[in-house]
Write a protein that holds these residues in place. Structure first.
Motif, short mmCIF file in Angstrom:
data_model
loop_
_atom_site.label_atom_id
_atom_site.label_comp_id
_atom_site.label_asym_id
_atom_site.label_seq_id
_atom_site.Cartn_x
_atom_site.Cartn_y
_atom_site.Cartn_z
N UNK A 140 0.82 -1.23 0.00
CA UNK A 140 0.00 0.00 0.00
C UNK A 140 0.85 1.27 0.00
N UNK A 141 1.97 1.25 0.71
CA UNK A 141 2.86 2.43 0.73
C UNK A 141 3.42 2.72 -0.65
N UNK A 142 3.79 1.67 -1.38
CA UNK A 142 4.33 1.86 -2.73
C UNK A 142 3.26 2.42 -3.66
N UNK A 143 2.03 1.90 -3.55
CA UNK A 143 0.94 2.38 -4.39
C UNK A 143 0.64 3.85 -4.10
N UNK A 144 0.66 4.24 -2.83
CA UNK A 144 0.41 5.64 -2.47
C UNK A 144 1.55 6.52 -2.98
N UNK A 145 2.80 6.05 -2.85
CA UNK A 145 3.93 6.80 -3.38
C UNK A 145 3.76 7.04 -4.88
N UNK A 146 3.36 6.01 -5.61
CA UNK A 146 3.14 6.16 -7.05
C UNK A 146 2.05 7.19 -7.34
N UNK A 147 0.97 7.14 -6.59
CA UNK A 147 -0.11 8.11 -6.79
C UNK A 147 0.37 9.54 -6.56
N UNK A 148 1.18 9.75 -5.52
CA UNK A 148 1.72 11.08 -5.23
C UNK A 148 2.64 11.55 -6.36
N UNK A 149 3.44 10.64 -6.89
CA UNK A 149 4.33 10.99 -7.99
C UNK A 149 3.54 11.36 -9.25
N UNK A 150 2.43 10.66 -9.51
CA UNK A 150 1.60 10.99 -10.66
C UNK A 150 0.97 12.37 -10.48
N UNK A 151 0.53 12.68 -9.27
CA UNK A 151 0.01 14.02 -8.99
C UNK A 151 1.09 15.07 -9.24
N UNK A 152 2.31 14.79 -8.77
CA UNK A 152 3.42 15.71 -9.02
C UNK A 152 3.70 15.86 -10.50
N UNK A 153 3.59 14.76 -11.25
CA UNK A 153 3.79 14.82 -12.70
C UNK A 153 2.76 15.72 -13.36
N UNK A 154 1.50 15.58 -12.96
CA UNK A 154 0.45 16.42 -13.54
C UNK A 154 0.69 17.89 -13.27
N UNK B 124 -3.13 14.85 -13.63
CA UNK B 124 -3.40 15.22 -12.23
C UNK B 124 -4.66 14.51 -11.72
N UNK B 125 -5.71 14.51 -12.55
CA UNK B 125 -6.93 13.81 -12.16
C UNK B 125 -6.72 12.32 -11.97
N UNK B 126 -5.89 11.72 -12.85
CA UNK B 126 -5.56 10.31 -12.72
C UNK B 126 -4.85 10.05 -11.39
N UNK C 195 -6.02 7.48 -8.50
CA UNK C 195 -5.14 6.38 -8.07
C UNK C 195 -4.89 6.47 -6.56
N UNK C 196 -4.73 7.68 -6.04
CA UNK C 196 -4.50 7.86 -4.60
C UNK C 196 -5.69 7.34 -3.79
#
Length: 397
Positions: A143-157, A252-254, A258-259
């Motif tokens: 779950x921590x890895x999945x949340x990290x990925x979601x935060x990185x995608x938000x940062x990408x957006x 950003x919406x994605x 995901x988060x």
């Protein structure tokens, strides 16, 4: 306690200089800049931004967003296994081989590393030095890895929306009918350094020198890990800023979606897998949908009967100082109607000391701009527009 945290942050920041990807990202950014300048010179006999533009964009905004994400990951107590850091580095190197900036999205590097971790966790692969880090992985880290990925995608957006709109590159291409038309291309790489909490007890030799600290009777280490964020998008049917902001908004919406799914993973572990899969599939769909829709639109930057379409503006040129914008239409120069490159050039020469332009902006409003011309100024004011067929063909040889 505050002093301990401060020292750990300073140590973690200093160790960033030991991470090989830190230097590798500079190399890729430099390569993208040189390639862009070479293509622009082939198309226009000049370049828009200099070759160091991509290098200048690599860090500043990414540092700010990375700091925010670091605070979130540390405060929320996201613990990331050291094995994931290793695999992310390997996947980033592999994804960079085709030199396609869009493949350097954290979705692909972290997402593929996540699934590699699932299949390798707890297995004794006999890999020297790093094999033991995969044996000690526990299920609760997913779950921590999945949340990290979601935060990185938000940062990408956020990066795409705020920084991607800067300096999109004009480009000449051929339409389906064989006519020379203009498009814009954004091919950018950012570095997103994020502090990660690493279980300290796993950092045995050869990493025993890495500083650790105690929190809640557990040992942890702070590691500043550089993540790559890349975008590669060609725009033909819209203004580049509008298209890139829309693209960033979708990413950003994605990330937000995901988060939301990733958080559920703390109660239902399968949701973590669903979140990572959603991120990877969703990111690819965003790219493909944007590409298909744009290819079905008419070319925005094509030759116009009523004036000269501005495809690009050279920074620091008279055109930039007159605040001329990409997508505007120059209809008259010094009171003379212009329709192509030749008439535009001839109208400028009518008055070598002063230039007055009638411009139709992107909202359909007419405005007038003028400026004195000086010796050494660009002979065409620094405007890049769709070249004549013969001129472009000779430049592309």
């Amino acid at each position: 306690m505050t002093f301990v945290w401060l020292m750990e942050l300073l140590k973690g920041t200093g160790k960033l200089l030991l991470h090989p990807l830190f230097y590798y990202f500079f190399f890729i950014a430099a390569y993208l800049g040189v390639s862009r300048v070479k293509r622009e010179r082939q198309n226009f006999h000049t370049r828009a931004e200099d070759a160091f533009f991509e290098l200048r964009q690599l860090l500043p905004t990414g540092l700010i967003i990375g700091l925010v994400l670091s605070v979130i990951t540390i405060v929320s107590g996201l613990v990331i296994p050291f094995a994931l850091v290793i695999v992310i580095g390997v996947m980033t190197l592999l994804l960079s081989i085709p030199v396609r900036a869009r493949l350097l999205s954290p979705v692909y590097a972290v997402g593929s590393a996540f699934f590699v971790l699932i299949f390798t966790a707890g297995q004794d692969w006999g890999i020297p030095v790093i094999g033991k880090y995969f044996e000690s992985i526990e299920d609760q880290i997913y779950p921590s890895v999945a949340i990290l990925l979601a935060l990185l995608v938000i940062g990408e957006g956020i990066l795409i929306r705020t920084n991607g709109v800067k300096g999109s590159s004009p480009k000449l291409t051929k339409s389906r009918r064989g006519q020379t038309v203009g498009v814009h291309e954004v091919k950018r790489l950012w570095m997103l350094p994020v502090f990660l909490l690493i279980p300290g007890e796993v950092l045995e030799p050869p990493f025993s020198w890495w500083p650790v600290f105690e929190m809640g009777n557990q040992l942890y280490s702070l590691m500043l890990v550089p993540f790559a964020v890349g975008i590669q998008q060609q725009i033909q049917g819209k203004l580049p800023k509008e298209a890139i902001r829309m693209h960033g908004g979708r990413v950003l919406g994605l990330g937000v979606l995901v988060l939301a799914v990733a958080v559920v993973g703390y109660w239902f572990p399968v949701a973590s897998i669903a979140a990572v899969a959603l991120a990877m599939v969703g990111r690819e769909l965003i790219y493909l949908v944007q590409r298909v829709r744009d290819e079905n639109r008419p070319f925005y930057f094509s030759k116009q009967n009523q004036g000269v379409m501005i495809l690009g503006v050279i920074p620091g040129s008279p055109a930039a100082k007159m605040d001329l914008q990409v997508g505007e239409l120059v209809t008259k120069v010094n009171g003379i109607q212009v329709k192509d490159e030749k008439s535009f050039y001839e109208a400028i020469q009518r008055n070598a000391a002063h230039c007055k332009l009638e411009v139709l902006d992107t909202k359909g409003q007419i405005r007038f701009v003028q400026r004195a011309l000086y010796e050494g100024d660009h002979h065409q004011l620094g405007i890049l527009f769709v070249q004549d067929e013969k001129k472009w063909d000779s430049a592309a040889v």
